[in-house]
Enzyme design. Structure first.
Site, PDB file in Angstrom:
ATOM      1  N   THR A  15      -3.837  17.793  26.356  1.00 60.96           N
ATOM      2  CA  THR A  15      -2.777  17.822  25.347  1.00 60.96           C
ATOM      3  C   THR A  15      -2.119  16.454  25.192  1.00 60.96           C
ATOM      4  OG1 THR A  15      -2.345  20.176  25.709  1.00 60.96           O
ATOM      5  CG2 THR A  15      -0.565  18.885  24.740  1.00 60.96           C
TER       6      THR A  15
ATOM      7  N   SER B 204     -12.431  17.335  30.950  1.00 58.19           N
ATOM      8  CA  SER B 204     -12.616  17.684  29.546  1.00 58.19           C
ATOM      9  C   SER B 204     -12.603  16.433  28.668  1.00 58.19           C
ATOM     10  CB  SER B 204     -11.505  18.639  29.102  1.00 58.19           C
ATOM     11  OG  SER B 204     -10.252  17.976  29.143  1.00 58.19           O
TER      12      SER B 204
ATOM     13  N   ASP C  44     -12.813  20.889  39.963  1.00 61.58           N
ATOM     14  CA  ASP C  44     -11.783  21.713  39.341  1.00 61.58           C
ATOM     15  C   ASP C  44     -11.677  23.022  40.121  1.00 61.58           C
ATOM     16  OD1 ASP C  44      -9.813  21.643  37.410  1.00 61.58           O
ATOM     17  OD2 ASP C  44     -11.218  21.271  35.791  1.00 61.58           O
TER      18      ASP C  44
ATOM     19  N   ARG D  67      -3.330  14.051  31.777  1.00 58.61           N
ATOM     20  CA  ARG D  67      -4.484  13.536  31.048  1.00 58.61           C
ATOM     21  C   ARG D  67      -5.680  14.434  31.367  1.00 58.61           C
ATOM     22  NH1 ARG D  67      -2.613   9.759  27.359  1.00 58.61           N
ATOM     23  NH2 ARG D  67      -1.178   8.319  28.363  1.00 58.61           N
TER      24      ARG D  67
END
Length: 494
Positions: free
Chosen positions: A207, A203, A260, A199
């Protein structure tokens, strides 16, 4: 002994247990001391965070309530008898403290931390401490150890083929939904591509979030294997299949912290791909001033880290640097990105050219792994499969095999346009800001929320022209998005 009661409360990802404050045999002080408890019964055991209940209509005397996650993981039926005891502090927390102090950890120490995280022995605060400590400094050896540890605690898939391909984009570019075009192209060619995705972390969607607009993505390992055997590919969420499960726990903490980190990213991606049985992998690293990777130097450092870890894990990789200077496609958000993907696959005349070109280039790199294909012919073969409609047919079969979503995708009912404050040419678009506006609007949880980009870099606009349109289903989400866009649209006009 307490009797288990299932409570319809989602406490993802934590195990949570609920006990009545004035239950027989316990005092309020004992409850407050039992911050985390061990629940055992009939050879089953879980650790759970304790919540104290004051309403005996929820939990009665002699009962212990378990949230959905805790009930499922314990594996006992309602009414089963269990005992509780104060949970011991995981010994591996000492290694986390050492990491906070700046020490490098060995493979056994990182393995112990990851095993405890995968078994839900850490609180979100303790996981956050580990992630932040790793973000401060992590060696390549620690990154490799983290990758191996994450792989070892989960399941692994295997395929009856010496060549299993996959691709992964590190993210950070809104609308860059190339996987949903690449996978059907590769499947139509005949290569095996078991594409599992996480998931969204930071962002507006991943996908799995976009594919879920069209089809079921929460598949078991058995379902996934059956689909791949029939269709050569799958586009599924990886969380259900227990592939590198510690990664999903880490992601649940990374998301609110907006972390990240390169090393964690590499360990996450490589462990998931090896666990899914991939042998060959194309990695897309977008580079741009507002992307995750902002300089060529950082891109080279990340490429070398990927190559080092992948080589030691036996995974053949092709690293591709791509343009990350602006969003790809037009839509940002699950429904909007699904629209763009299907427009490309259908060869619609107004389909986003940048999304199409980017996806075909990546598919070409993947097809070049095929020893039966003449060297350098991957791109032309990918273009042929898309133009002929074979890729679209492969996607439609894949959607049906996974379980087509019967509901028609709907955009958010609330719409607001962000206008240009002066005339000129769009010189740049801030990817990070556009992504954050879309998240404020509600994406990806609200599938219909997001941003429809009406202009890209190079477009000429007049004062008052709409630069993009924000969609949301909640007035609160729309308010947050508009307020954030009001502080800065993300567009530079020169």
């Amino acid at each position: 002994m307490l009797r288990v009661k299932r409570l319809p409360i989602d406490t993802y990802p934590d195990n949570t247990a609920f006990i009545l404050r004035r239950s027989d045999g316990y005092s309020a002080e004992q409850f407050q001391a039992l911050r985390k408890i061990r629940v055992t019964g009939d050879s089953c055991e879980i650790l759970a965070t304790l919540a104290v209940v004051d309403d005996d209509k929820i939990i009665g005397n002699g009962e212990i309530g378990l949230g959905e996650q805790a009930f499922r993981r314990l594996g006992l039926p309602e009414g089963a008898e269990v005992e509780i005891a104060q949970a011991r502090r995981p010994a591996s927390l000492e290694f986390v403290r050492r990491k906070i102090d700046g020490d490098s950890l060995g493979e056994a120490e990182i393995g112990a931390v990851i095993r405890d995280i995968a078994n839900y022995r850490y609180s979100p605060m303790e996981i956050g401490a580990f992630l932040v400590a790793c973000a401060s400094f992590m060696s390549t050896q620690e990154t490799l150890a983290l990758t191996r540890a994450m792989l070892d605690v989960g399941s692994r898939l295997s395929w009856d083929s010496p060549l299993v391909v996959d691709k992964h984009c590190i993210g950070g570019i809104p609308g860059n939904r190339t996987s949903m075009i690449v996978v059907p192209i590769v499947a139509a060619h005949g290569l095996i591509c078991p594409k599992t995705s996480s998931r969204a972390i930071t962002s507006p969607c991943g996908t799995a979030d976009v594919m879920e607009v069209l089809a079921q993505v929460d598949l078991s390992s058995e379902q996934m294997s059956s689909i791949v055997k029939k269709e050569n590919a799958v586009l599924a969420w990886g969380g259900r299949m227990n592939l590198s499960p510690a990664d999903d726990v880490l992601i649940s903490v990374e998301r609110p912290l907006r972390l990240d980190q390169f090393e964690q990213m590499v360990a996450s991606i490589i462990s998931k791909k090896v666990a899914a049985g991939s042998t060959h992998l194309v990695i897309d690293i977008p580079v741009g001033p507002t992307a995750k990777v902002r300089t060529q130097g950082d891109a080279v450092r990340l490429r070398k880290l990927f190559e080092y870890v992948a080589r030691h894990m036996g995974l053949v990789t092709k690293i591709v640097f791509t343009d990350g200077s602006q969003p790809v496609g037009r839509g940002v958000g699950p429904v909007l990105e699904a629209r763009d993907v299907m427009a490309v696959l259908r060869n619609e005349p107004d389909a986003p050219e940048d999304l199409r070109d980017h996806a075909v280039a990546l598919a070409g790199h993947m097809l070049d792994f095929d020893p039966a294909l003449e060297g350098g012919k991957g791109y032309s073969r990918a273009l042929e499969l898309l133009a002929s409609g074979e890729a679209l047919a492969a996607m439609e079969r894949l959607i049906d095999a996974q379980g087509r979503n019967p509901a028609k995708p709907e955009l958010g009912r609330l719409r607001r346009e962000v206008e240009a404050t002066k005339a000129g040419t769009v010189t740049s678009i801030d990817c990070e800001r556009i992504a954050r506006i879309a998240r404020h609007a509600g994406a990806p949880m609200d599938q219909g929320a997001g941003i429809d980009l009406l202009h890209k870099v190079g477009s000429t606009v007049r004062e008052g022209d709409a630069l993009y349109r924000i969609y949301a289903n909640s007035a609160t989400g729309m308010g947050f998005a508009c307020e954030f866009a009001g502080e800065g649209s993300g567009y530079e006009i020169g």
